[in-house]
Design a protein around this motif. Sequence first.
Motif, PDB file in Angstrom:
ATOM      1  N   MET A   1       0.837  -1.177   0.000  1.00  0.00           N
ATOM      2  CA  MET A   1       0.000   0.000   0.000  1.00  0.00           C
ATOM      3  C   MET A   1       0.886   1.245   0.000  1.00  0.00           C
ATOM      4  SD  MET A   1      -3.184   0.918   2.535  1.00  0.00           S
ATOM      5  CE  MET A   1      -4.223  -0.351   1.890  1.00  0.00           C
ATOM      6  N   ASN A   2       0.569   2.190  -0.850  1.00  0.00           N
ATOM      7  CA  ASN A   2       1.309   3.447  -0.914  1.00  0.00           C
ATOM      8  C   ASN A   2       0.996   4.283   0.316  1.00  0.00           C
ATOM      9  OD1 ASN A   2       2.325   2.892  -3.510  1.00  0.00           O
ATOM     10  ND2 ASN A   2       0.430   3.588  -4.420  1.00  0.00           N
ATOM     11  N   GLN A   3       1.786   5.356   0.498  1.00  0.00           N
ATOM     12  CA  GLN A   3       1.576   6.222   1.645  1.00  0.00           C
ATOM     13  C   GLN A   3       1.653   7.672   1.210  1.00  0.00           C
ATOM     14  OE1 GLN A   3       4.272   5.376   4.829  1.00  0.00           O
ATOM     15  NE2 GLN A   3       3.187   6.665   6.276  1.00  0.00           N
ATOM     16  N   LEU A   4       0.808   8.521   1.771  1.00  0.00           N
ATOM     17  CA  LEU A   4       0.825   9.961   1.563  1.00  0.00           C
ATOM     18  C   LEU A   4       1.282  10.560   2.883  1.00  0.00           C
ATOM     19  CD1 LEU A   4      -0.043  11.846  -0.785  1.00  0.00           C
ATOM     20  CD2 LEU A   4      -2.191  12.131   0.387  1.00  0.00           C
ATOM     21  N   THR A   5       2.205  11.506   2.863  1.00  0.00           N
ATOM     22  CA  THR A   5       2.775  11.992   4.115  1.00  0.00           C
ATOM     23  C   THR A   5       2.248  13.371   4.490  1.00  0.00           C
ATOM     24  OG1 THR A   5       4.690  12.885   2.943  1.00  0.00           O
ATOM     25  CG2 THR A   5       4.909  10.684   3.865  1.00  0.00           C
ATOM     26  N   MET A   6       2.239  13.588   5.775  1.00  0.00           N
ATOM     27  CA  MET A   6       1.882  14.889   6.328  1.00  0.00           C
ATOM     28  C   MET A   6       3.101  15.812   6.203  1.00  0.00           C
ATOM     29  SD  MET A   6      -1.248  14.585   7.453  1.00  0.00           S
ATOM     30  CE  MET A   6      -1.422  16.066   8.413  1.00  0.00           C
ATOM     31  N   ILE A   7       2.823  17.099   6.081  1.00  0.00           N
ATOM     32  CA  ILE A   7       3.873  18.114   6.026  1.00  0.00           C
ATOM     33  C   ILE A   7       3.970  18.734   7.408  1.00  0.00           C
ATOM     34  CG2 ILE A   7       4.540  20.328   5.015  1.00  0.00           C
ATOM     35  CD1 ILE A   7       2.653  19.445   2.618  1.00  0.00           C
ATOM     36  N   ASN A   8       5.154  18.747   7.974  1.00  0.00           N
ATOM     37  CA  ASN A   8       5.380  19.408   9.260  1.00  0.00           C
ATOM     38  C   ASN A   8       6.031  20.752   8.993  1.00  0.00           C
ATOM     39  OD1 ASN A   8       4.431  17.374  11.169  1.00  0.00           O
ATOM     40  ND2 ASN A   8       6.080  16.139  10.319  1.00  0.00           N
ATOM     41  N   GLU A   9       5.378  21.795   9.429  1.00  0.00           N
ATOM     42  CA  GLU A   9       5.843  23.165   9.183  1.00  0.00           C
ATOM     43  C   GLU A   9       6.772  23.631  10.297  1.00  0.00           C
ATOM     44  OE1 GLU A   9       5.165  24.687   6.454  1.00  0.00           O
ATOM     45  OE2 GLU A   9       3.458  23.547   5.708  1.00  0.00           O
ATOM     46  N   THR A  10       7.828  24.330   9.936  1.00  0.00           N
ATOM     47  CA  THR A  10       8.699  24.926  10.947  1.00  0.00           C
ATOM     48  C   THR A  10       8.112  26.240  11.448  1.00  0.00           C
ATOM     49  OG1 THR A  10      10.028  25.935   9.196  1.00  0.00           O
ATOM     50  CG2 THR A  10      10.805  23.838  10.092  1.00  0.00           C
ATOM     51  N   THR A  11       7.383  26.925  10.575  1.00  0.00           N
ATOM     52  CA  THR A  11       6.667  28.146  10.944  1.00  0.00           C
ATOM     53  C   THR A  11       5.177  27.873  10.773  1.00  0.00           C
ATOM     54  OG1 THR A  11       8.495  29.482  10.092  1.00  0.00           O
ATOM     55  CG2 THR A  11       6.384  30.602  10.430  1.00  0.00           C
ATOM     56  N   PRO A  12       4.363  28.134  11.797  1.00  0.00           N
ATOM     57  CA  PRO A  12       2.933  27.840  11.684  1.00  0.00           C
ATOM     58  C   PRO A  12       2.262  28.566  10.514  1.00  0.00           C
ATOM     59  CG  PRO A  12       3.517  28.328  13.950  1.00  0.00           C
ATOM     60  CD  PRO A  12       4.713  28.666  13.112  1.00  0.00           C
ATOM     61  N   ILE A  13       1.274  27.892   9.952  1.00  0.00           N
ATOM     62  CA  ILE A  13       0.450  28.435   8.871  1.00  0.00           C
ATOM     63  C   ILE A  13      -0.851  28.943   9.501  1.00  0.00           C
ATOM     64  CG2 ILE A  13      -0.823  27.840   6.758  1.00  0.00           C
ATOM     65  CD1 ILE A  13       2.175  27.570   6.360  1.00  0.00           C
ATOM     66  N   ASN A  14      -1.220  30.190   9.230  1.00  0.00           N
ATOM     67  CA  ASN A  14      -2.461  30.759   9.744  1.00  0.00           C
ATOM     68  C   ASN A  14      -3.513  30.765   8.641  1.00  0.00           C
ATOM     69  OD1 ASN A  14      -1.404  31.372  12.315  1.00  0.00           O
ATOM     70  ND2 ASN A  14      -0.450  33.192  11.481  1.00  0.00           N
ATOM     71  N   ILE A  15      -4.697  30.232   8.957  1.00  0.00           N
ATOM     72  CA  ILE A  15      -5.787  30.159   7.988  1.00  0.00           C
ATOM     73  C   ILE A  15      -7.041  30.745   8.627  1.00  0.00           C
ATOM     74  CG2 ILE A  15      -7.205  28.635   6.564  1.00  0.00           C
ATOM     75  CD1 ILE A  15      -4.865  26.656   6.594  1.00  0.00           C
ATOM     76  N   PRO A  16      -7.681  31.706   7.959  1.00  0.00           N
ATOM     77  CA  PRO A  16      -8.902  32.295   8.529  1.00  0.00           C
ATOM     78  C   PRO A  16     -10.010  31.250   8.706  1.00  0.00           C
ATOM     79  CG  PRO A  16      -8.138  33.572   6.636  1.00  0.00           C
ATOM     80  CD  PRO A  16      -7.315  32.322   6.690  1.00  0.00           C
ATOM     81  N   HIS A  17     -10.692  31.351   9.815  1.00  0.00           N
ATOM     82  CA  HIS A  17     -11.883  30.534  10.074  1.00  0.00           C
ATOM     83  C   HIS A  17     -13.007  31.549  10.266  1.00  0.00           C
ATOM     84  CE1 HIS A  17     -14.701  27.718  11.726  1.00  0.00           C
ATOM     85  NE2 HIS A  17     -13.822  26.718  11.677  1.00  0.00           N
ATOM     86  N   HIS A  18     -13.760  31.799   9.191  1.00  0.00           N
ATOM     87  CA  HIS A  18     -14.750  32.868   9.194  1.00  0.00           C
ATOM     88  C   HIS A  18     -15.875  32.626  10.192  1.00  0.00           C
ATOM     89  CE1 HIS A  18     -12.754  34.921   5.969  1.00  0.00           C
ATOM     90  NE2 HIS A  18     -12.743  33.807   5.253  1.00  0.00           N
ATOM     91  N   THR A  19     -16.240  31.382  10.432  1.00  0.00           N
ATOM     92  CA  THR A  19     -17.317  31.096  11.380  1.00  0.00           C
ATOM     93  C   THR A  19     -16.887  31.459  12.797  1.00  0.00           C
ATOM     94  OG1 THR A  19     -18.048  29.299   9.954  1.00  0.00           O
ATOM     95  CG2 THR A  19     -18.917  29.326  12.185  1.00  0.00           C
ATOM     96  N   TYR A  20     -15.664  31.111  13.164  1.00  0.00           N
ATOM     97  CA  TYR A  20     -15.146  31.428  14.498  1.00  0.00           C
ATOM     98  C   TYR A  20     -14.618  32.866  14.584  1.00  0.00           C
ATOM     99  CZ  TYR A  20     -15.220  26.417  15.635  1.00  0.00           C
ATOM    100  OH  TYR A  20     -15.573  25.112  15.873  1.00  0.00           O
ATOM    101  N   LYS A  21     -14.525  33.529  13.430  1.00  0.00           N
ATOM    102  CA  LYS A  21     -14.010  34.902  13.341  1.00  0.00           C
ATOM    103  C   LYS A  21     -12.614  35.031  13.967  1.00  0.00           C
ATOM    104  CE  LYS A  21     -18.550  37.099  13.162  1.00  0.00           C
ATOM    105  NZ  LYS A  21     -19.124  36.184  12.305  1.00  0.00           N
ATOM    106  N   ARG A  22     -11.759  34.096  13.578  1.00  0.00           N
ATOM    107  CA  ARG A  22     -10.363  34.121  14.024  1.00  0.00           C
ATOM    108  C   ARG A  22      -9.525  33.317  13.039  1.00  0.00           C
ATOM    109  NH1 ARG A  22      -8.665  29.305  16.528  1.00  0.00           N
ATOM    110  NH2 ARG A  22     -10.337  27.899  17.077  1.00  0.00           N
ATOM    111  N   GLU A  23      -8.222  33.383  13.227  1.00  0.00           N
ATOM    112  CA  GLU A  23      -7.331  32.566  12.411  1.00  0.00           C
ATOM    113  C   GLU A  23      -6.944  31.324  13.195  1.00  0.00           C
ATOM    114  OE1 GLU A  23      -3.947  34.783  10.994  1.00  0.00           O
ATOM    115  OE2 GLU A  23      -5.061  35.326   9.197  1.00  0.00           O
ATOM    116  N   CYS A  24      -6.906  30.215  12.509  1.00  0.00           N
ATOM    117  CA  CYS A  24      -6.433  28.972  13.098  1.00  0.00           C
ATOM    118  C   CYS A  24      -4.974  28.802  12.708  1.00  0.00           C
ATOM    119  CB  CYS A  24      -7.268  27.790  12.602  1.00  0.00           C
ATOM    120  SG  CYS A  24      -8.977  27.859  13.154  1.00  0.00           S
TER     121      CYS A  24
END
Length: 103
Positions: free
Chosen positions: A1-24
């Motif tokens: 079975m093949n595998q897809l890997t997760m990316i580990n970031e050295t600097t966090p990525i901020n993504i807007p969450h409009h419902t919570y009205k904040r960035e995750c």
Amino acid sequence: MNQLTMINETTPINIPHHTYKRECRYTRGINIPLADIERILYGLSDDALHYFEFHNIAKEIKQGTLLNGYAGLANIISDYYKNEKNIEIPELTNGRDFYVKIV
């Protein structure tokens, strides 16, 4: 079975969450091709699609878009890749927050 890997970031990525009205803030994520995320979303039940939209309201499904991940989406993505492409993503379903980048 093949595998897809997760990316580990050295600097966090901020993504807007409009419902919570904040960035995750995420320190890990996964790249998913546009065609795959479209198939994943097309296959969602109405309830699952509403929950996806709760976390990703106002997000265009196109290359380069960053999406907020959550436990239910992790399971959906994992099942899709396991069943459709014979690929496992073991770190995805461990309960830790993640982002999805559409590539």
